[in-house]
Scaffold this motif. Sequence first.
Motif, PDB file in Angstrom:
ATOM      1  N   MET A   1       0.863  -1.173   0.000  1.00 21.07           N
ATOM      2  CA  MET A   1       0.000   0.000   0.000  1.00 21.07           C
ATOM      3  C   MET A   1       0.901   1.223   0.000  1.00 21.07           C
ATOM      4  SD  MET A   1      -3.062  -1.261   0.106  1.00 21.07           S
ATOM      5  CE  MET A   1      -4.002   0.151   0.585  1.00 21.07           C
ATOM      6  N   SER A   2       0.956   1.927  -1.115  1.00 25.21           N
ATOM      7  CA  SER A   2       1.897   3.033  -1.273  1.00 25.21           C
ATOM      8  C   SER A   2       1.172   4.369  -1.340  1.00 25.21           C
ATOM      9  CB  SER A   2       2.728   2.854  -2.553  1.00 25.21           C
ATOM     10  OG  SER A   2       3.473   1.660  -2.498  1.00 25.21           O
ATOM     11  N   TRP A   3       1.793   5.366  -0.695  1.00 31.57           N
ATOM     12  CA  TRP A   3       1.265   6.732  -0.677  1.00 31.57           C
ATOM     13  C   TRP A   3       1.756   7.482  -1.916  1.00 31.57           C
ATOM     14  CZ3 TRP A   3       3.076  11.763  -0.662  1.00 31.57           C
ATOM     15  CH2 TRP A   3       2.242  12.761  -0.146  1.00 31.57           C
ATOM     16  N   HIS A   4       0.834   8.123  -2.619  1.00 32.83           N
ATOM     17  CA  HIS A   4       1.228   8.920  -3.791  1.00 32.83           C
ATOM     18  C   HIS A   4       0.633  10.326  -3.762  1.00 32.83           C
ATOM     19  CE1 HIS A   4       3.407   5.883  -6.152  1.00 32.83           C
ATOM     20  NE2 HIS A   4       2.594   5.014  -5.553  1.00 32.83           N
ATOM     21  N   GLY A   5       0.133  10.744  -2.632  1.00 32.16           N
ATOM     22  CA  GLY A   5      -0.446  12.072  -2.502  1.00 32.16           C
ATOM     23  C   GLY A   5      -1.765  12.016  -1.758  1.00 32.16           C
ATOM     24  N   LYS A   6      -2.369  13.158  -1.590  1.00 32.17           N
ATOM     25  CA  LYS A   6      -3.627  13.243  -0.855  1.00 32.17           C
ATOM     26  C   LYS A   6      -4.685  12.350  -1.495  1.00 32.17           C
ATOM     27  CE  LYS A   6      -6.970  16.644   0.871  1.00 32.17           C
ATOM     28  NZ  LYS A   6      -7.309  18.096   0.954  1.00 32.17           N
ATOM     29  N   HIS A   7      -5.266  11.470  -0.695  1.00 33.06           N
ATOM     30  CA  HIS A   7      -6.335  10.555  -1.116  1.00 33.06           C
ATOM     31  C   HIS A   7      -5.899   9.641  -2.265  1.00 33.06           C
ATOM     32  CE1 HIS A   7      -9.281  13.854   0.485  1.00 33.06           C
ATOM     33  NE2 HIS A   7      -8.668  13.216   1.457  1.00 33.06           N
ATOM     34  N   ASP A   8      -4.602   9.379  -2.354  1.00 37.43           N
ATOM     35  CA  ASP A   8      -4.072   8.544  -3.433  1.00 37.43           C
ATOM     36  C   ASP A   8      -3.189   7.442  -2.841  1.00 37.43           C
ATOM     37  OD1 ASP A   8      -3.162   7.415  -5.765  1.00 37.43           O
ATOM     38  OD2 ASP A   8      -2.153   9.205  -6.524  1.00 37.43           O
ATOM     39  N   ILE A   9      -3.845   6.374  -2.380  1.00 37.54           N
ATOM     40  CA  ILE A   9      -3.154   5.190  -1.879  1.00 37.54           C
ATOM     41  C   ILE A   9      -3.318   4.086  -2.919  1.00 37.54           C
ATOM     42  CG2 ILE A   9      -2.990   3.494  -0.014  1.00 37.54           C
ATOM     43  CD1 ILE A   9      -2.359   6.277   0.934  1.00 37.54           C
ATOM     44  N   ARG A  10      -2.228   3.431  -3.284  1.00 40.46           N
ATOM     45  CA  ARG A  10      -2.266   2.412  -4.330  1.00 40.46           C
ATOM     46  C   ARG A  10      -1.690   1.102  -3.810  1.00 40.46           C
ATOM     47  NH1 ARG A  10       0.722   6.162  -8.948  1.00 40.46           N
ATOM     48  NH2 ARG A  10      -0.549   8.053  -8.595  1.00 40.46           N
ATOM     49  N   CYS A  11      -2.277   0.021  -4.260  1.00 37.88           N
ATOM     50  CA  CYS A  11      -1.714  -1.301  -4.017  1.00 37.88           C
ATOM     51  C   CYS A  11      -0.873  -1.660  -5.226  1.00 37.88           C
ATOM     52  CB  CYS A  11      -2.816  -2.331  -3.794  1.00 37.88           C
ATOM     53  SG  CYS A  11      -2.191  -3.937  -3.243  1.00 37.88           S
ATOM     54  N   GLU A  12       0.430  -1.745  -5.054  1.00 34.60           N
ATOM     55  CA  GLU A  12       1.325  -1.939  -6.191  1.00 34.60           C
ATOM     56  C   GLU A  12       2.542  -2.753  -5.771  1.00 34.60           C
ATOM     57  OE1 GLU A  12       2.348   1.997  -7.414  1.00 34.60           O
ATOM     58  OE2 GLU A  12       3.372   2.485  -5.555  1.00 34.60           O
ATOM     59  N   SER A  13       3.263  -3.245  -6.755  1.00 31.14           N
ATOM     60  CA  SER A  13       4.473  -4.020  -6.489  1.00 31.14           C
ATOM     61  C   SER A  13       5.642  -3.082  -6.200  1.00 31.14           C
ATOM     62  CB  SER A  13       4.820  -4.904  -7.682  1.00 31.14           C
ATOM     63  OG  SER A  13       3.825  -5.897  -7.859  1.00 31.14           O
ATOM     64  N   VAL A  14       6.401  -3.410  -5.158  1.00 30.82           N
ATOM     65  CA  VAL A  14       7.599  -2.654  -4.794  1.00 30.82           C
ATOM     66  C   VAL A  14       8.716  -3.663  -4.552  1.00 30.82           C
ATOM     67  CG1 VAL A  14       6.231  -0.803  -3.734  1.00 30.82           C
ATOM     68  CG2 VAL A  14       7.087  -2.682  -2.316  1.00 30.82           C
ATOM     69  N   PRO A  15       9.979  -3.221  -4.526  1.00 30.51           N
ATOM     70  CA  PRO A  15      11.072  -4.173  -4.270  1.00 30.51           C
ATOM     71  C   PRO A  15      10.931  -4.839  -2.904  1.00 30.51           C
ATOM     72  CG  PRO A  15      11.921  -2.116  -5.178  1.00 30.51           C
ATOM     73  CD  PRO A  15      10.481  -1.870  -4.870  1.00 30.51           C
ATOM     74  N   ASP A  16      11.253  -6.134  -2.836  1.00 25.98           N
ATOM     75  CA  ASP A  16      11.220  -6.837  -1.559  1.00 25.98           C
ATOM     76  C   ASP A  16      12.249  -6.230  -0.605  1.00 25.98           C
ATOM     77  OD1 ASP A  16       9.305  -8.528  -2.506  1.00 25.98           O
ATOM     78  OD2 ASP A  16      10.683 -10.196  -2.905  1.00 25.98           O
ATOM     79  N   PRO A  17      11.890  -6.107   0.688  1.00 30.54           N
ATOM     80  CA  PRO A  17      12.872  -5.603   1.655  1.00 30.54           C
ATOM     81  C   PRO A  17      14.007  -6.591   1.847  1.00 30.54           C
ATOM     82  CG  PRO A  17      10.907  -6.381   2.784  1.00 30.54           C
ATOM     83  CD  PRO A  17      10.591  -6.428   1.316  1.00 30.54           C
TER      84      PRO A  17
END
Length: 387
Positions: A1-17
Amino acid sequence: MSWHGKHDIRCESVPDPQIEHPRDAVIRVTSCAICGSDLHLYDNFIPGMTPGDVMGHECMGEVVEVGPESRHALKVGDRVVIPFTISCGACPQCLRGNFSVCERSNRNASLAQKAFGRTTAGLFGYTQLTGGYQGGQAEYIRVPFADKTHVKVPSNLSDEKLLFLSDILPTGWQAAVQLGIEETDTVAVWGCGPVGQFAIRSAVLLGAKQVIAIDRVPERLEMAAAGGAIPINFEVESVMERIDALTDGKGPEKCIDAVGLEAHVSGHIDSMYDRAKQAVMAESDRIHALREIIYLIRPAGTISMPGVYGGLADKVPLGALMNKGITVRTGQTHTQRWTDDLLRRIEEGQIDPTFVITHVADLADGPALYETFRDKKDGCVKVVLKP
């Protein structure tokens, strides 16, 4: 769940920790949650978020990788809850049990010093001011200082019973404990969201004479009443008149502000003033609930503030605060100070944290549920997400 701005939360692929430091661990997240303080980021009221930041600070799961300096405390396969406060366990503050102001865990300490005068602890998923650490609304999370930043939990209890040890259960508990509740006390709780609900039940468990719950959402007030509180709906009755009637006109000895910086109320001049100033960025926090508490609390009373504040507020009634001799206790939660005791209470059946859960969904449903939670739709009180 990534933040991209006000009211803009996206479920997207990110690099594994990955392991970045010998005291790290990597956790496969089995359950996580959306917290009320996440909504302050969703609404963009707290500075320091950058696009792509992973959200969330309530999570638990299974250890899948351990750095060499944490292997004395953790092993692959351990089931753990991750406290939202990252603590080194060895600095002067940690040694005093003040884990939320750890002196070493905020890797962006210079930013925190500019904002707060001194650094506070690193927090998961909560702005660059608290370290810029990636959060736990994800399939995996890297845990810094993992040998100290974890709670081992048994296998015979469900995730739902244990997950809230990460934040809202100890937050509600600390809010009540730091009041120093006596058996003759009336405790009034402003805000019946998840933290308010746990604060109510904590105050009851700690022996308050009566607990009063103030909110406007019927489902939350019903939940508060089920936990032993006397509900007040501030949209249909006068908070002052009802509290006076319940306290012989003297006010509650102890009050909890579980609202924080986004106090929603209509028809009050101070609230309209706050909204106008916030709209032009002349202040950051709306503090109607706190003003009301200062006005209504009994002289020599104590205020506990688990509700999150982010910056600057106007028209704080310091004259009333000082002249009434009010004690104020604040702070992010020293999570690890309380978790052993609270885990015991869960195991013994004194507390069943699952009562607060209204929605369980897949992680991919998270963006829509942020909006549902923010707007208090569909009876939403607490969301649990399954990666």
